[in-house]
Design an enzyme around this catalytic site. Structure first.
Site, PDB file in Angstrom:
ATOM      1  CG  ASP A   2      -2.072   0.917   1.195  1.00  0.00           C
ATOM      2  OD1 ASP A   2      -2.163   2.080   0.775  1.00  0.00           O
ATOM      3  OD2 ASP A   2      -3.177   0.586   1.418  1.00  0.00           O
ATOM      4  CB  SER A  42      -6.356   1.821  -0.059  1.00  0.00           C
ATOM      5  OG  SER A  42      -5.304   2.538   0.297  1.00  0.00           O
ATOM      6  CG  HIS A  54      -7.386  -0.085   6.308  1.00  0.00           C
ATOM      7  ND1 HIS A  54      -6.305   0.658   5.515  1.00  0.00           N
ATOM      8  CD2 HIS A  54      -8.006   1.112   7.097  1.00  0.00           C
ATOM      9  CE1 HIS A  54      -6.276   1.897   6.050  1.00  0.00           C
ATOM     10  NE2 HIS A  54      -7.209   2.151   6.841  1.00  0.00           N
ATOM     11  CB  THR A 102      -5.800  -2.760   0.677  1.00  0.00           C
ATOM     12  OG1 THR A 102      -5.404  -1.330   0.341  1.00  0.00           O
ATOM     13  CG2 THR A 102      -5.270  -3.612  -0.261  1.00  0.00           C
ATOM     14  CD  GLU A 159      -3.104  -3.369   2.588  1.00  0.00           C
ATOM     15  OE1 GLU A 159      -3.287  -2.282   2.152  1.00  0.00           O
ATOM     16  OE2 GLU A 159      -3.873  -3.685   3.781  1.00  0.00           O
ATOM     17  CG  ASP A 172      -1.253   4.799   2.609  1.00  0.00           C
ATOM     18  OD1 ASP A 172      -0.855   5.400   1.407  1.00  0.00           O
ATOM     19  OD2 ASP A 172      -2.129   4.713   3.277  1.00  0.00           O
ATOM     20  CG  HIS A 178      -0.795   9.023   4.671  1.00  0.00           C
ATOM     21  ND1 HIS A 178      -1.148   9.919   3.589  1.00  0.00           N
ATOM     22  CD2 HIS A 178      -1.419   7.620   4.308  1.00  0.00           C
ATOM     23  CE1 HIS A 178      -1.956   9.312   2.797  1.00  0.00           C
ATOM     24  NE2 HIS A 178      -2.272   8.040   3.207  1.00  0.00           N
ATOM     25  CG  ASP A 183      -2.954   0.971  -2.489  1.00  0.00           C
ATOM     26  OD1 ASP A 183      -1.868   1.163  -2.417  1.00  0.00           O
ATOM     27  OD2 ASP A 183      -3.584   0.909  -1.528  1.00  0.00           O
ATOM     28  CG  HIS A 184      -2.377   4.702  -3.777  1.00  0.00           C
ATOM     29  ND1 HIS A 184      -1.518   5.276  -2.628  1.00  0.00           N
ATOM     30  CD2 HIS A 184      -3.592   4.130  -3.018  1.00  0.00           C
ATOM     31  CE1 HIS A 184      -2.170   4.896  -1.456  1.00  0.00           C
ATOM     32  NE2 HIS A 184      -3.330   4.204  -1.603  1.00  0.00           N
TER      33      HIS A 184
HETATM   34 ZN   LIG Z   1      -3.105   6.572   2.075  1.00  0.00          ZN
END
Ligand SMILES: [Zn+2]
Length: 423
Positions: free
Chosen positions: A46, A96, A154, A156, A291, A296, A300, A338-339
């Site tokens: 993620d 996500s 969550h 994903t 995952e 991720d 952040h 996912d990104h």
């Molecule tokens: Zn995020």
């Protein structure tokens, strides 16, 4: 440059290209597309874009340039490599929920929506439920598993089994996990499974508004339940066919924290190995999604240490998947994201002299630009944001060649898995 030199150079280039061309490309492509796999392991980092991979390699090399060239990740050694686009139905920048929905169902949806179509209005109006690859696998008699370092409710993991108009509705997502038939469930998020007046073995407050004890309901359905490292380590794979292990009330720890704790939660690699051990008993095969969910979160938070260490921990889960797949040629392993998150920039340590050689990585997203002079930035948000860049995809095993045939969209991940599993 003379014409003769240019021609020779082209020939050399062609020879190198041919020798580097992996199986499944060129003439073999159509054939490899038709290959079937018994099992698919999909691993999603993620927020794991290309810069996160580079940063993880730098960390693995000990920030030593002379070692860096020979430093590879397990996922670097996969047979095929490509990249996927990640946009959602209503935004260039996805979260996500629609990104995972795209990979799980083959359809684009709106930000915040879990496996419902693009007619859904997030948190306001349900759309049409989209069938997921996990549901198709279950229906066909395959075993299924979900592993995550985040809450298992969550976005994903949720997109593989739940259908809700809002990713934040995690109590309902937990309810739907119970009904999904997923055989192996490992991750965090216990507080969404234990009601207000029920005893939670980890302590802590329930996040549910009702008094349901979903863990008891899972046990009634034949699941073995574990909630700490000791319980996890004492599991014997072949005797356990259904397992739910939720090791934290919310997300699991970052890898650096986990390594420091006394009663260690299992690592993402250990959870992956255990899931494979249980799922692979089924002669019909299995689908497993893993995952590395907190890469991720680290991005952040603009935390480089947690970004690189969680990426390296995730890469060990990739190794567990590849080690299993190496025993035969019937498992497709896909690694992707996912990104990207953070807009991680691997800029030079000394902005005026690259020759100094060092790196000073910086999470550059979440910075608002003023309407003033071109380089005058107003403010940096506390949290860095997701970005719209394409992300890596790697694959090994039957059907893997598909990921190296030009840019792929994230919806193509569903199409590929469905095809190789013959669902
Ligand atoms: Zn995020």
């Amino acid at each position: 440059m003379s014409i003769a030199y240019s021609a020779v150079r082209s020939l050399i280039f062609l020879a190198i290209l041919t020798s580097l061309m992996p199986l499944g490309m060129g003439a073999d492509t159509a054939k490899s597309d038709l290959e079937n796999a018994k099992n698919v392991i999909l691993l999603i980092g993620d927020g794991m874009g290309f810069p996160q991979l580079t940063a993880a390699r730098v960390e693995k090399s000990g920030w030593n340039l002379s070692d860096y060239g020979n430093t590879t990740l397990n996922m670097d050694q996969m047979e095929q490599t490509g990249y996927i686009s990640t946009f959602s139905a209503n935004s260039f920048v996805t979260d996500s929920a629609p990104a995972s929905t795209a990979m799980a169902t083959g359809h684009k949806t709106n930000n915040g929506v879990i496996s419902q179509d693009a007619t859904t209005v997030q948190g306001i109006k349900d759309g049409k439920n989209l069938t997921t690859i996990l549901e198709l696998a279950e229906k066909a008699g395959l075993s299924t598993g979900l592993v995550s370092t985040t809450r298992i409710t969550h976005a994903t993991p949720a997109a593989f089994y739940a259908h809700v108009d809002n990713r934040d509705n995690e109590s309902e997502i937990a309810n739907q996990l119970l009904e999904s038939g997923t055989d192996v469930i490992l991750g965090g998020g216990l507080s969404y499974f234990i009601g207000q007046n029920q005893t939670n073995p980890l302590g802590g407050k329930s996040k549910r508004s009702d008094d349901r004890n979903l863990i008891k309901e899972f046990i009634t359905k034949g699941y073995v339940h574990v909630y700490n490292g000791t319980g996890f380590q004492s599991l014997t794979g072949n005797k356990t066919s259904k397992l739910i292990g939720l090791f934290e009330n919310s997300h699991m720890q970052y890898e650096l924290q986990r390594l420091d704790s006394s009663d260690k939660d299992p690592s993402v690699e250990e959870m992956t190995t255990k899931a494979i051990e249980i799922l692979s008993v089924n002669d019909k095969g299995f689908f497993l999604m893993v995952e590395g969910g907190r890469i991720d979160h680290a991005c952040h938070e603009r935390s480089l240490d947690n970004t690189t260490m969680d990426t390296l921990a995730f890469d060990q889960a990739v190794k567990a998947a590849l080690d299993f797949a190496a025993k035969n040629n019937e498992t497709l392993v896909i690694v992707t994201a996912d990104h990207e998150c953070g807009g991680l920039v691997l800029q030079p340590e000394n902005l005026e002299s690259y020759e100094a050689g060092g790196l000073n990585p910086y999470f550059a997203s979440g910075i608002a630009r003023t309407s003033g002079p071109r380089y005058d930035f107003l403010t940096e948000m506390v949290e860095a944001t997701h970005t719209a860049v394409d992300v890596p995809i790697m694959a090994s095993g039957p059907g893997a060649g598909k990921v190296s045939q030009g840019r792929m969209d994230n919806t193509g991940v569903f199409v590929l898995i469905k095809k190789v599993l013959g669902l």
